[in-house]
Design an enzyme around this catalytic site. Structure first.
Site, mmCIF file in Angstrom:
data_model
loop_
_atom_site.group_PDB
_atom_site.id
_atom_site.type_symbol
_atom_site.label_atom_id
_atom_site.label_comp_id
_atom_site.label_asym_id
_atom_site.label_seq_id
_atom_site.Cartn_x
_atom_site.Cartn_y
_atom_site.Cartn_z
ATOM 1 N NE ARG A 1 5.102 10.519 2.208
ATOM 2 C CZ ARG A 1 5.064 10.143 3.064
ATOM 3 N NH1 ARG A 1 6.256 8.515 3.450
ATOM 4 N NH2 ARG A 1 4.973 9.912 4.628
ATOM 5 C CG ASN B 1 0.105 3.084 1.951
ATOM 6 O OD1 ASN B 1 -0.899 2.573 1.607
ATOM 7 N ND2 ASN B 1 1.362 3.816 2.731
ATOM 8 C CB CYS C 1 -0.808 -1.682 6.753
ATOM 9 S SG CYS C 1 -1.255 -0.148 7.185
ATOM 10 C CG HIS D 1 -3.773 4.038 6.232
ATOM 11 N ND1 HIS D 1 -2.853 5.092 6.120
ATOM 12 C CD2 HIS D 1 -3.174 2.489 7.438
ATOM 13 C CE1 HIS D 1 -1.530 4.185 5.666
ATOM 14 N NE2 HIS D 1 -1.242 3.247 5.871
ATOM 15 C CE1 TYR E 1 -1.231 7.103 7.754
ATOM 16 C CE2 TYR E 1 -1.572 5.622 8.725
ATOM 17 C CZ TYR E 1 -1.114 6.091 7.720
ATOM 18 O OH TYR E 1 0.431 6.430 7.690
HETATM 19 MN MN LIG Z 1 -0.594 2.136 5.532
#
Ligand SMILES: [Mn+2]
Ligand SMILES: [Mn+2]
Ligand SMILES: [Mn+2]
Ligand SMILES: [Mn+2]
Lengths: 447, 447, 447, 447
Positions: free
Chosen positions: A96, A150, A172, A202, A255
């Site tokens: 990440r 994710n 989520c 998202h 998001y």
């Molecule tokens: Mn999420």
């Protein structure tokens, strides 16, 4: 399930695990668990033992007799499972960090579910999850797969589309967060309101009505942009344009800031990236995680520590454990999940995964038909879903042309030479986890 | 039409008019014109007289007895027209200069059909064209409206959607340009190939087959990105990524550079913007136009001067005059036009305007069903068409929230504070031509 | 095709063959044929020789040097073919006699393309055509398949759907008949009108405009139901309800009589069935055929005899030869064909075969987007197309449940015990040609 | 609603009213009713008083203080209503007798929701319900309209489509009946099963799963066609073809017998029609009703008499009162209702009314997305829904061409001269209730 439920958590060494345990303990009466298997890989062995021991302590401190098994053998764990939850991270947080820092080094948004980061997380994750599905077909063909990994929307879509596995629900915590934060803004409690969500993971919107059937979305919007509540901790605090949001009369998810306030989000991320004291989100999370695992080693800690909520995944256990309990006990709870569209969002093909309000019961998710979106949101949703389909196909085939198309169509990536350079650099950086792109990576390295 | 055809050209004072005249003269045998009415507004009177006189000279030099009428009275001209062509520009080139320079001053693409420029051109143009349609309903209800005014796709869509006028065809020279340039790349002539276009104006793709039915799209793509032919003069010469284009196996139009090579296009435009010797495209065109009108004043000039081709609209007369002649003589010519979808592009609603291969005959355009696009192009197309619908609705209603949505969804505009500033500044700059936004503009000016 | 075109006709022993020859001879200048292969099966050998010899005489009487080959070896014939036409009839006319007489013996419409007869013709034909397609993939992978075998819509759909063969065009003479007969009703010639057809084979409608763009459909409708022209010879002469047809403002095809005037069509067929002097259509055709083959044996006959037009297939050669010539010479002729929808009829899925106005050229059929139908016709079309899909799947799988569903959904078959009895009796009667249903047939015979 | 709920029932003089009262009394705790207004017309005054007095007795015998108002003044009743239920019958049972007997006199199915009867019931009812909606907009704009009046699907669709009133739910007892009868067939109780319904009113299918997520539809089907339970009393007891139903793996509703076993249903109805001892359903119901009203006059009767269940509307109160209570108390109960599709049945347009599984709460019905149907059922559903749209448009416009189209497309009416005669005769017979067709009726009477 006659002798109680068997739960398997892949990526069990995650710092989230105590939150999950807490959720299960709280719901034991309706979800009588017999055993929990935490699975991880060699690289995560140490964390698995730390958090796994802590998890057993939590159950031991509860009134319930539940055994927590720790294993690196996924197939042993999956045997006869009732529910499999996935919260693994291919390449761990270091991957990440690269997803975030490489794009930002070129001035492009790096982030783990959107932009280049989300695309590469999908590239790394989808082949692994399809392998898990193959094991499940053999070892626990009646189990439900509850996916938190994710990008949850693409992963869930790929499980159905390429894995041909329908008993899956993607989760989520963003919708939960909104429903926790918003009602009090207008002096209501959640059970005095009716929420309707539609979109993709998202990237969804919601409308809210009160119990007299009046639309109170506009009222919440008014309040939101004085106090700006309902935003998950890991998204920067930039308000939406009130004129835009009032016109759409739907509340975007947090998001959406990346899409509706691109400039400010990019600038904010560049600031953090350039400040050695702060660093990108993954770097911050690494710090938090180190602190959490420090805590977890305390042999006296047998409850979820307060600090975990800083990790950004608040309410994950609400979403996850409630989903599992709702299936097990046929509760028909309203939960917002990633599930097959079936027409609920008629602007997208019926066979694609969407994230919508659904009632969760013994047969899984029953998505509520939302109806068509207005043009602006319809356009956004269609481009995003199609981008997901391109990413998934690239992840499965390793086709470079598709990977490039994904980068070009992604609204957070300015197309052009720099975008291509970021793509190429990420391919090389994640080489170890991208066997499907091996040939192209070799070509790039040779160049 | 018993005594020959009456043509009315609104915006007749344009420098393009001689090209149109040449096209009509060339096709007189199949399109026996009786009279041509060039209409313009007070501000364009001088140009109208210059170019109109020149137009009459062109006809006088031909074997045909055609009278060119010049007028500022649109309604007088429209009476009993057979074909009405629209090539007007609200606010003239000065408005385009603002469309280009204001965004670029903030580092955002300014361009007359894409990005902020295209949106504002739609805001200025759509109310005017709807007024023309109202006049046509009264004065020439059987006439065909042939629209070249940009953004031609949105304008044509608005004519059908809001004007409720179906006898309209929208035109662009981009497809003609592709079909003129590409065949020789693979050693063929145009009549040895079969072209299929689909998309929307300035955002379409095409596939090409040879007469044995083999798809030669890939072959042209290979050649294109060595020689990069087939691009209209007014788009900078940046090649597409070959991996992307080969994977899609369709040839994008030149304007796709803005979407597929955003970074390079922006940089190029900023360079021109910042170089006082070059200036933006509108500034270059103003210079070209001044030269053209200089030439047109020459009482001996009775043919289209070579310099006109530099103007960027090459092949417009091919598209326009051929369309009119094909309707008049029921020729069933293959022309790529903006027309009602009716299913030809099944990824878009059947009632929206698309730009597709069509056969043009006495009943107008008969669009060829193209079938669904692959995901990446489908996503792009859907977001762009929905953006158009938002722009059109904003143009008709003057709703600021919709205008803001249009800016935010437009893939060429990075969303955020700067975008909003550009929107606001353009609203004020074009105040004179935006009565529908008067209230908001007053509010902005007061702030 | 360098040395001229090779044509293969499967079912070459048909009485239609001379019509086909005439069509090819007439078009030799644009379609330079080198050789024609007439293929048939053992049972059709005698007819093949008779009509094949006659075919060679027709060419010998022409200025062109074309060899007609006769063979029972399909694979020999298919080798390197350019065009393959299919006009075979599995089970010959005797099978059609059963298709007609068995249902009628129970008071149910028997007919070769609608009702039980059409369903069984599909059951017999689809497996055979899929075998031909397999041979073509191997022996002439670039050839076009031009299918006349009924039910032409389902057969063409199955070729694409199950055979995965896209170079196919399905043909029917009904649209040609309408375009030949109707114009004179309103004092026009065909080239003064523009026809637009949409629907599926034997179930389509059309609209007509004149060269000024005026809709003259209503005018033709008015005339049609005084003189009732434009109907193929093999459909009884019952007018449509004028109120219904005027409201829809489309002209139904002749076969719509079965659906719009069911009662009268059934009564008429029962009359013929019950009258030993007349008999059903197949019996009449057998008589006509016997007479034709008598004629064909005349060694002096080297042209299409007048009597052939009584056979009911008038204009087949127009449709077939014109289609082939249009592909070969890239003529872009307007022909109504069965081809993949691709959105042309947006009320049906884009991947199904429809029968629509198309321009035929080197790349095959380019269907014209027709747009949505009004509710009544949309409903009819959707039920009919879905019935076709059920029939095709039953033909391919031999599933009895699907066969029963097909009978029940077919609008010409009153559902219930009698319908099931007809289904079962037809299965047994056609046993020889229905290997896919062998198991069920054995079960029925045992019962 | 601060002082309790006001319920208005239009057609309050119906024999069903005691069932409704019973349902309300049973649910008083969650649905605290203040007053009930029973509205009827002059012709129904006597019945209204009989049943209204009885209704008041039922409440008086309960622990609750609820006042039952009787009125012929609809507008007085509607003022400030919370829930309006509609159970009126235009033309009373005598009209239904004509709907049944006139078609049957020509050998065509007469029935009040299918075939000619259903079409004419729609013609009579839709204009009236649109008038009620207009009153509601003025007098109780926040009320919910709960419609039982048949044909409930078309009436509900027309309320939304033409009345522009969205707060409506259409109800039917058929799904309740299935869910009451089927579980015990496989040794389960209803709460051990999950039901999913999709289709349109009187034309839907359902699938059933158990709490382990296994599809048990096939198991129920097996049992159904030995015992044939779950069928409303007013449909004759003819089993479906097991091969057909097993293949579809959905359970049809009872009314599907008309479509899947047309022959037997018609014969049965003709038998009853021809037998003076039995008569058609309406005649039977008239007899039952007379007996019921006899009972209702008994001043000691203060509970729903057993005999009412023979009336055929069993479970209506379950559907109706449960729907109202679920809205009022935001219960999110699973109820099968007619509501706007919004994509739940993706094979039909999103703006049409469908009958589907929905969760009913404070904001009305939240339909569950069912996904696409297999071809046979998709075709049936599409033709039926489009037929409904044609009927509704004819009902609103009085267009005879549309009425004829409706008759021709209706799968229960063999098209042709007889069908037209039935249409014409019914128009004349119902003249009093069909002002929209006045002109055509006059023309028919003059002929
Ligand atoms: Mn999420
Ligand atoms: Mn253009
Ligand atoms: Mn035919
Ligand atoms: Mn009902």
């Amino acid at each position: 399930m006659t002798k109680g439920v068997k739960i398997v958590t892949i990526g069990g060494g995650s710092s989230y695990t105590p939150e999950l345990m807490e959720g299960f303990i709280k719901r034991y009466d309706e979800l009588p668990i017999r055993e929990i298997w935490l699975v991880d890989i060699e690289d995560g062995k140490e964390k698995l033992e730390t958090v796994g021991t802590m998890a057993q302590r939590m159950w031991d401190a509860s009134p319930y007799d539940v055994k927590v098994h720790l294993t690196l053998d996924r197939r042993e764990a999956l045997k006869d499972a009732d529910f499999v939850t996935t919260q693994f991270r291919v390449g761990l947080l270091n991957a990440r960090v690269k997803d975030e820092r490489i794009p930002l080094s070129y001035g492009i948004i790096g982030q783990e579910t959107n932009g280049p980061g989300g695309i590469f997380k999908a590239f790394r994750t989808i082949p692994i999850i399809l392998g898990i599905v193959e094991d499940m077909k053999e070892l626990c063909p009646d189990a439900w797969l509850i996916n938190f990994t994710n990008p949850a929307g693409m992963v869930t879509d790929a499980i159905i589309r390429y894995g041909k596995w329908d008993k899956v629900i993607g989760l989520c915590n963003v919708p939960v967060g909104a429903m926790m934060a918003e009602p009090e803004l207008i002096g209501k409690s959640l059970d005095e309101l009716v929420y309707s969500f539609a979109g993709i993971n998202h990237f969804h919107w919601h409308r809210v009505k009160d119990l007299q059937g009046n639309d109170v979305t506009g009222e919440i919007i008014e309040k939101m942009y004085s106090s700006d509540a309902g935003i998950p901790a890991n998204i920067h605090d930039i308000p939406f344009f009130i004129d835009q949001v009032k016109k759409m009369n739907m509340i975007p998810c947090g998001y959406h800031r990346y899409y509706y306030r691109y400039e400010e989000m990019l600038n904010h991320m560049l600031e953090e990236y350039n400040d050695p004291e702060i660093g990108t989100r993954a770097q911050q999370v690494k710090q938090t995680e180190a602190e959490l695992f420090e805590l977890y080693q305390d042999p006296n800690l047998d409850y979820k520590p307060e600090q975990l909520s800083k990790r950004g995944g608040a309410h994950y256990s609400d979403a996850a454990c409630e989903t599992i309990a709702s299936i097990y006990a046929n509760k028909n709870t309203h939960i917002v999940v990633s599930t097959k569209n079936n027409g609920a969002v008629p602007d997208l093909p019926a066979d694609t995964v969407v994230e919508v309000s659904a009632y969760i019961g013994a047969t899984g998710a029953r998505p509520i038909a939302f109806g068509s979106l207005p043009p602006a949101e319809r356009g956004w949703l269609q481009v995003m879903k199609n981008m997901e389909l391109v990413v998934e196909e690239a992840a499965v085939t390793g086709d470079y042309g598709l990977a490039l198309q994904a980068f070009i169509i992604n609204p957070l990536i300015p197309s052009g030479e720099t975008a291509k350079r970021v793509l190429d650099e990420l391919l090389i950086a994640h080489k170890k986890y991208l066997p499907q792109f091996a040939e192209k990576i070799a070509e790039l390295e040779a160049a």
